[in-house]
Design a protein around this motif. Structure first.
Motif, PDB file in Angstrom:
ATOM      1  N   UNK A 256       0.823  -1.202   0.000  1.00 42.32           N
ATOM      2  CA  UNK A 256       0.000   0.000   0.000  1.00 42.32           C
ATOM      3  C   UNK A 256       0.864   1.261   0.000  1.00 42.32           C
ATOM      4  N   UNK A 257       1.911   1.247   0.807  1.00 43.03           N
ATOM      5  CA  UNK A 257       2.803   2.395   0.818  1.00 43.03           C
ATOM      6  C   UNK A 257       3.428   2.623  -0.558  1.00 43.03           C
ATOM      7  N   UNK A 258       3.874   1.548  -1.188  1.00 43.31           N
ATOM      8  CA  UNK A 258       4.510   1.690  -2.488  1.00 43.31           C
ATOM      9  C   UNK A 258       3.528   2.170  -3.546  1.00 43.31           C
ATOM     10  N   UNK A 259       2.293   1.701  -3.490  1.00 46.38           N
ATOM     11  CA  UNK A 259       1.293   2.126  -4.468  1.00 46.38           C
ATOM     12  C   UNK A 259       1.059   3.629  -4.372  1.00 46.38           C
ATOM     13  N   UNK A 260       0.871   4.110  -3.154  1.00 45.16           N
ATOM     14  CA  UNK A 260       0.639   5.544  -2.991  1.00 45.16           C
ATOM     15  C   UNK A 260       1.893   6.355  -3.299  1.00 45.16           C
ATOM     16  N   UNK A 261       3.041   5.796  -3.043  1.00 40.36           N
ATOM     17  CA  UNK A 261       4.285   6.472  -3.414  1.00 40.36           C
ATOM     18  C   UNK A 261       4.349   6.701  -4.923  1.00 40.36           C
TER      19      UNK A 261
ATOM     20  N   UNK B 234       1.802   6.631  -7.057  1.00 42.49           N
ATOM     21  CA  UNK B 234       0.721   7.513  -7.484  1.00 42.49           C
ATOM     22  C   UNK B 234       1.088   8.974  -7.234  1.00 42.49           C
ATOM     23  N   UNK B 235       1.679   9.252  -6.091  1.00 42.00           N
ATOM     24  CA  UNK B 235       2.033  10.632  -5.766  1.00 42.00           C
ATOM     25  C   UNK B 235       3.148  11.163  -6.642  1.00 42.00           C
ATOM     26  N   UNK B 236       3.979  10.275  -7.139  1.00 47.68           N
ATOM     27  CA  UNK B 236       5.112  10.718  -7.959  1.00 47.68           C
ATOM     28  C   UNK B 236       4.846  10.577  -9.451  1.00 47.68           C
ATOM     29  N   UNK B 237       3.618  10.231  -9.829  1.00 47.34           N
ATOM     30  CA  UNK B 237       3.257  10.201 -11.233  1.00 47.34           C
ATOM     31  C   UNK B 237       3.602   8.933 -11.971  1.00 47.34           C
ATOM     32  N   UNK B 238       4.052   7.895 -11.286  1.00 45.60           N
ATOM     33  CA  UNK B 238       4.357   6.618 -11.930  1.00 45.60           C
ATOM     34  C   UNK B 238       3.134   5.709 -11.816  1.00 45.60           C
TER      35      UNK B 238
ATOM     36  N   UNK C 224       0.870  -1.880 -11.525  1.00 47.00           N
ATOM     37  CA  UNK C 224       1.492  -3.196 -11.393  1.00 47.00           C
ATOM     38  C   UNK C 224       1.477  -3.658  -9.936  1.00 47.00           C
ATOM     39  N   UNK C 225       1.845  -2.780  -9.023  1.00 50.11           N
ATOM     40  CA  UNK C 225       1.853  -3.154  -7.612  1.00 50.11           C
ATOM     41  C   UNK C 225       0.438  -3.362  -7.081  1.00 50.11           C
TER      42      UNK C 225
ATOM     43  N   UNK D 142      -8.222   4.206 -13.338  1.00 43.75           N
ATOM     44  CA  UNK D 142      -8.894   5.480 -13.591  1.00 43.75           C
ATOM     45  C   UNK D 142      -7.900   6.581 -13.902  1.00 43.75           C
ATOM     46  N   UNK D 143      -6.779   6.611 -13.171  1.00 44.57           N
ATOM     47  CA  UNK D 143      -5.758   7.631 -13.432  1.00 44.57           C
ATOM     48  C   UNK D 143      -5.171   7.492 -14.841  1.00 44.57           C
ATOM     49  N   UNK D 144      -5.148   6.283 -15.351  1.00 47.07           N
ATOM     50  CA  UNK D 144      -4.630   6.047 -16.695  1.00 47.07           C
ATOM     51  C   UNK D 144      -5.686   6.255 -17.775  1.00 47.07           C
TER      52      UNK D 144
END
Length: 824
Positions: free
Chosen positions: A12-17, A19-23, A29-30, A53-55
Motif C-alpha cells: 500500500x505504501x509503495x502504491x501511494x508512493x 501515485x504521488x510521484x506520477x508513476x 502493477x503493484x 482510472x488515473x490512466x
C-alpha cells in the motif's frame, strides 16, 4: 506459502508512493500484486480501480470497482466507480452507487486537512455532492444537479467545479453568496490555530467542537491529557504524555503512523482518533495506509538544560514499559536490555516488590559522592511527577486518594527502618531512581535546581483574550483568496449568461498577475468575441500564445476570431502550430477546418470538423462549424443533422439553435425558424443578431410592427450594430405613409448614421435614395441611387427601376436585400 503480515502494508505504501510521484503504471502493477494477495479486500480493489482510472482506462476501473462499489459498503470503490461511469456515460448507475454509500460520506468535511505531508484518501461530502452534480447534469436532470452543486458549495466554498457547473447549467448564481468563509471553515481554522499555539488551551465552550465531524479533533494538551486511554501507563509506547514523546520512538495505535510535526525530530505521532472517525483505508489482513497525518498540537519550545551527568558519558535513553525485552544499540556499539514490568495500577515498583509512590515530599536521602549519577529518566519522571498534579484544578482525584491510602499502609509496615551507610551504593536498590531527593523548581538559585521546563509553562496557560495570530493570518489569507475567486467567478458567471460587457468589467477588477494568465485571458477573449470585437479578442488570444504556446483550451474561439477577421496568414499559422503540438486535440482540427473554410475549401473543412467531433463527441462547437459548412454547400439536410448533434452535446449551445433557425429560414419555413431563433434568444439574451433574425422572419410573416420592436431591442443591446440599424430603417421606411410621416424621418436618421459608419456599402446608399424619394427630395435621391449603382454594378437594374419611378405616385415593393451575415 502465505506472505508475511507486513507485505500488504508495504505494498500500500509503495502504491501511494508511485501515485504521488506520477508513476501510475508502476502503481498499477503493484496494485495487481496487492489484489492477488487480498482478492476479497475492498481496499485492494479500490487501489486497482484507482490506478486504472488515473490512466484513463474507464472500463477497467468500472469492472474492478463495481463489485465493492455497488454491492459492498466501500466508499473508495463507489467513488471510483462513479467517476468511471461519468467517463463511460453511464450516469444513472454511477449516481446510484454514490447514493448507496451516503452514510459513509455524509457529514464528512476534509477542508483544511490536505497539505504537502497529509491527505485523505477517501472523498468527503463536498466531493461526493459535486460528483453527483456532474452525473445528474450529464444525465440531463438539471434540478438534481443544481441541488447537489449547491450542497457541495455549502460545505466547501472552493469547489470551483460546482460553481462552474451551476453557471454552465444556466442556474441563477450569486457569487457573493458562494465565495465566503463558512462557519465550519472559520471554526476549523480557529480550532487548529488554538491547538497549535503554545501556551493556550481551548476554552470550555469549544469542547463540543471536538465532536463536530467538520472540525479536526487532535488532543488538547499532548503533555497532560484530560483522560487516560486504556492501557496508557504513562511510559508505554504511543502515549500522549511528554515521556512518551521523549522516548524517541512512538508508533501510533493500531499500527497507524503519522509524520511528526517537529522539524528536527523524527518522532511519529498519532492523531488521537479512531479509524472509524477518519476516512482511512483498512484492509482485512493489513493495517491502514500509512500516509495519514493527524492534526496534533505542537509542543512548546524547550529551554536549554544544564546537564546533570558527566559530559563524557552517553545519557541513557528511556525504555518502553513492555512485557518483552527490547534491544537498542547506542552510538558506542554496546547494548542495554532493560525489561520493564507493567502492573495494572500503572506504577513502577522497586526491587523489593513494593509500589513506588509519587509523593509531594519524598524522604530525603543522604548524598553519596561515590554513587552513580542520577539517570536522565529519573529527572524527567520527577519533573512530570511535580508538574502533573498542578494541571488538574479542583479537588484531589480518586487516584491521589488511593495513593495516600497506600502510603499510610506502607508507613505502618515499615516500623523499623534499616540504617543505611553513607558509602553504600544505590545501584540495583532503586530501579528507576524515583527516590531522588525532591527539588523545588522555584528555587533556581540552588546548585541542585534545574530550569523550569517548557511543560510547566504550558500547564497554566494565560487566559485567551484574542484569537491566535496564526488563525488571524490564515483567515486573512482565506479572505483574500475568496475575494479573488469572487472576482473571477463573477466574470465567469456573466460570461455564462452571455453578458459580455459586465464580464469584461468583472475581469478588469482581477489583479494583473492573475489576469495575465491563460485561463483568464481566454475568458476575456471569449467575451470580446461575443461582442463582435474581434480585434480585441485577437489581442487577448495572442497574449496566450506568447506566454503559453502549449495552451490548447479555447483555441477554437481564436480560430473563429481569425476567420471573422479574414486573416488567412495568421489562421493558417495557428492551425499548423496546433497540429504540431497535439494532433489529437479537437481544437487543432477546428483551427485547420476554419483555415480550409476561409480558403473556400468547404469539403476539406467538413472533414476536419468531423475529425474534431470524433475526438470529442461532446465538442458542440465542432458540430456547429460543420453545419455552417454544409449550409455553404447548400446541403441543408446534413446541416440540420450537424446542428442537432451540437444541441445534443450541449443543450445550451445557442449556436446550434441559431443554425437550425437559419436553415429553416432558407427553406421558407418561417414559423419553425422563428421557434428555433427564439430558443437561441432565450439562452443568449444579449445577442443582437438573433433578435435581428427573428425580426426578419416576422417581416416575412407580415408582422412588421412586431419586427420593428425586435429591431429596436437589438439596437438597445448593441448600439453599434449596423445590421440592426439597417433593418430598423428598412422596416420604418416600409411603415411610413401619409398616416405615419414620422417613420420616414426616423429612417432617414438611421441611414445617415449608417452612411458615416459604412460609406462604401451600396445597400445603405440604395435605401437612402429611396428614403429621400419618399420625403420628396428627388435630387438627393438621384445622387445616392447613382452612388449605389457605381459601388455595385450588379444592382444596376434595380437602381434604374427606382429612378424611373421617381415621378410616379405610390411606393414600389421592397427591392434589394442585405447581404447574409457571417455564420461563424
Amino acid at each position: 506459502m502465505s506472505p508475511p503480515a507486513g507485505v500488504t502494508v508495504q505494498l500500500r505504501q509503495l502504491i501511494h508512493y508511485h501515485l504521488d510521484n506520477g508513476f501510475v503504471e508502476n502503481a498499477l502493477f503493484l496494485a495487481g500484486r496487492l489484489h492477488a494477495f487480498e482478492p476479497r479486500n475492498p481496499d485492494a480493489a479500490h487501489l486497482l480501480a484507482l490506478c486504472n482510472l488515473r490512466l484513463g482506462r474507464y472500463k477497467a476501473a468500472f469492472e474492478h470497482a463495481r463489485a465493492k462499489g455497488v454491492h459492498s459498503q466501500h466508499l473508495g470503490c463507489a467513488y471510483v466507480f462513479a467517476q468511471a461511469c461519468l467517463g463511460l456515460e453511464r450516469y444513472d448507475v454511477g449516481a446510484q452507487a454514490l447514493e448507496k454509500v451516503r452514510n459513509l460520506w455524509a457529514g464528512r468535511n476534509h477542508w483544511n486537512k490536505h497539505s504537502e505531508t497529509s491527505r485523505r484518501h477517501m472523498p468527503d461530502a463536498a466531493a461526493c455532492y459535486c460528483m453527483l452534480g456532474k452525473l445528474h447534469a450529464a444525465h440531463g436532470d438539471t434540478k438534481k444537479a443544481i441541488d447537489f452543486y449547491v450542497e457541495a458549495l455549502k460545505i466547501n466554498s472552493f469547489m470551483w467545479d460546482a460553481f462552474t457547473g451551476l453557471c454552465d447549467i444556466g442556474a441563477v448564481v450569486r457569487p457573493q453568496n458562494v465565495f465566503k468563509i463558512t462557519p465550519d471553515m472559520l471554526a476549523s481554522i480557529s480550532h487548529a490555530a488554538t491547538n497549535g499555539h503554545a501556551g493556550q488551551a481551548a476554552p470550555p465552550q469549544e469542547a463540543q467542537d471536538l465532536r463536530n465531524p467538520f472540525v479536526s479533533t487532535p488532543d488538547i494538551d499532548p503533555f497532560n491529557p484530560s483522560s487516560r486511554q486504556a492501557g496508557d501507563v504513562g511510559l508505554n509506547m504511543g502515549g500522549s504524555n511528554l515521556l512518551s514523546r521523549l522516548n524517541g520512538r512512538n508508533p501510533a495505535a493500531n499500527g497507524m503512523i503519522a509524520q511528526s510535526t517537529y522539524h528536527d525530530v523524527d518522532t511519529p505521532i498519532t492523531n488521537g482518533q479512531s479509524f472509524q472517525d477518519e476516512d482511512v483505508m483498512m484492509g482485512e489482513a493489513g493495517g491502514p495506509v500509512l500516509t495519514e497525518q493527524a492534526d496534533i498540537a505542537l509542543a512548546p519550545g524547550r529551554k536549554p538544560r544544564v546537564p546533570a551527568f558527566n559530559a563524557t558519558e552517553e545519557p541513557p535513553r528511556m525504555r518502553p514499559i513492555t512485557s518483552r525485552v527490547r534491544t537498542k544499540t547506542n552510538p558506542e556499539g554496546d547494548q542495554t536490555d532493560i525489561p520493564r514490568p507493567i502492573y495494572q495500577n500503572g506504577h513502577k515498583r522497586t526491587v523489593s516488590g513494593h509500589a513506588l509512590q509519587q509523593t509531594q515530599n519524598p524522604p530525603t536521602q543522604p548524598s553519596d559522592p561515590t554513587a552513580a549519577p542520577p539517570r536522565r529518566s529519573v529527572r524527567l519522571l520527577n519533573s512530570i511527577t511535580q508538574i502533573r498534579p498542578s494541571s488538574r484544578p479542583g479537588g484531589m482525584s480518586s487516584k491521589d486518594m488511593e495513593s495516600k491510602e497506600r502510603r499510610e499502609l506502607r508507613k505502618a509496615r515499615a516500623a523499623a527502618p534499616k540504617a543505611r551507610s553513607g558509602t553504600a551504593s544505590t545501584v540495583g536498590r532503586v530501579v528507576s531512581g524515583n527516590r531522588k531527593p525532591h527539588v523545588d523548581v522555584s528555587e533556581s538559585s540552588k546548585p541542585e535546581s534545574r530550569p523550569v521546563s517548557a511543560a510547566a509553562v504550558a500547564v497554566a496557560p494565560p487566559p485567551r483574550m484574542a484569537p491566535p495570530a496564526d488563525a488571524v493570518r490564515e483567515q486573512d489569507a482565506l479572505n483574500y483568496l475568496l475575494d479573488l475567486l469572487l472576482k473571477i467567478g463573477s466574470g465567469y458567471r456573466y460570461l455564462s449568461r452571455y453578458d459580455s460587457a459586465k464580464a469584461l468589467d468583472a475581469f478588469a477588477l482581477v489583479p494583473k498577475a492573475q489576469r495575465e494568465t491563460p485561463w483568464v485571458l481566454a475568458q476575456i477573449g471569449k467575451a470580446y468575441y461575443e461582442r463582435a470585437q474581434y480585434a480585441e479578442a485577437k489581442n487577448a488570444f495572442q497574449k496566450i500564445r506568447e506566454m503559453a504556446p502549449s495552451y490548447m483550451d479555447h483555441m477554437e474561439v481564436y480560430s473563429n476570431t481569425l476567420w471573422q477577421l479574414k486573416d488567412e496568414v495568421a489562421l493558417g499559422h495557428l492551425a499548423h502550430t496546433l497540429m504540431d503540438q497535439d494532433r489529437l486535440s479537437p481544437q487543432a482540427w477546428c483551427a485547420l477546418g476554419n483555415a480550409s473554410s476561409l480558403d473556400r475549401q468547404h469539403d476539406d473543412a467538413v472533414k476536419c470538423f468531423s475529425r474534431a467531433t470524433q475526438l470529442d463527441p461532446k465538442f458542440a462547437y465542432a458540430f456547429t462549424l460543420q453545419g455552417h459548412e454544409h449550409v455553404a454547400n447548400e446541403e441543408f439536410d446534413k446541416a440540420m443533422a450537424a446542428y442537432r448533434n451540437a444541441i445534443s452535446a450541449d443543450n445550451r449551445h445557442y449556436n446550434g439553435w441559431y443554425g437550425l433557425g437559419n436553415v429553416y429560414e432558407r427553406l421558407g419555413k418561417y414559423e419553425v425558424a422563428e421557434k428555433h431563433y427564439r430558443a437561441a434568444a432565450n439562452i443568449n439574451q444579449n445577442n443582437a443578431m438573433i433578435l435581428v433574425r427573428i425580426g426578419m422572419v416576422l417581416t416575412h410573416l407580415k408582422k412588421p410592427t412586431t419586427a420593428l420592436t425586435l429591431f429596436t431591442a437589438a439596437l438597445t443591446i448593441d448600439p453599434h450594430s449596423i445590421s440592426s440599424r439597417f433593418r430598423r430603417a428598412q422596416i420604418l421606411l416600409k411603415l411610413s405613409n401619409s398616416s405615419n410621416p414620422a417613420y420616414a424621418s426616423e429612417a432617414l436618421d438611421e441611414l445617415l448614421y449608417l452612411k458615416d459608419a459604412a460609406p462604401e456599402d451600396p445597400n445603405i446608399h440604395f435605401l437612402l435614395g429611396r428614403c429621400y424619394k419618399r420625403l420628396g427630395e428627388r435630387g438627393k435621391a438621384v445622387r445616392h441611387l447613382t452612388i449605389a449603382m457605381n459601388l455595385d454594378p450588379r444592382g444596376a437594374g434595380v437602381v434604374k427601376g427606382v429612378l424611373e419611378s421617381l415621378g410616379e405616385e405610390g411606393e414600389e415593393e421592397d427591392e434589394g436585400g442585405w447581404s447574409s451575415e457571417d455564420e461563424h
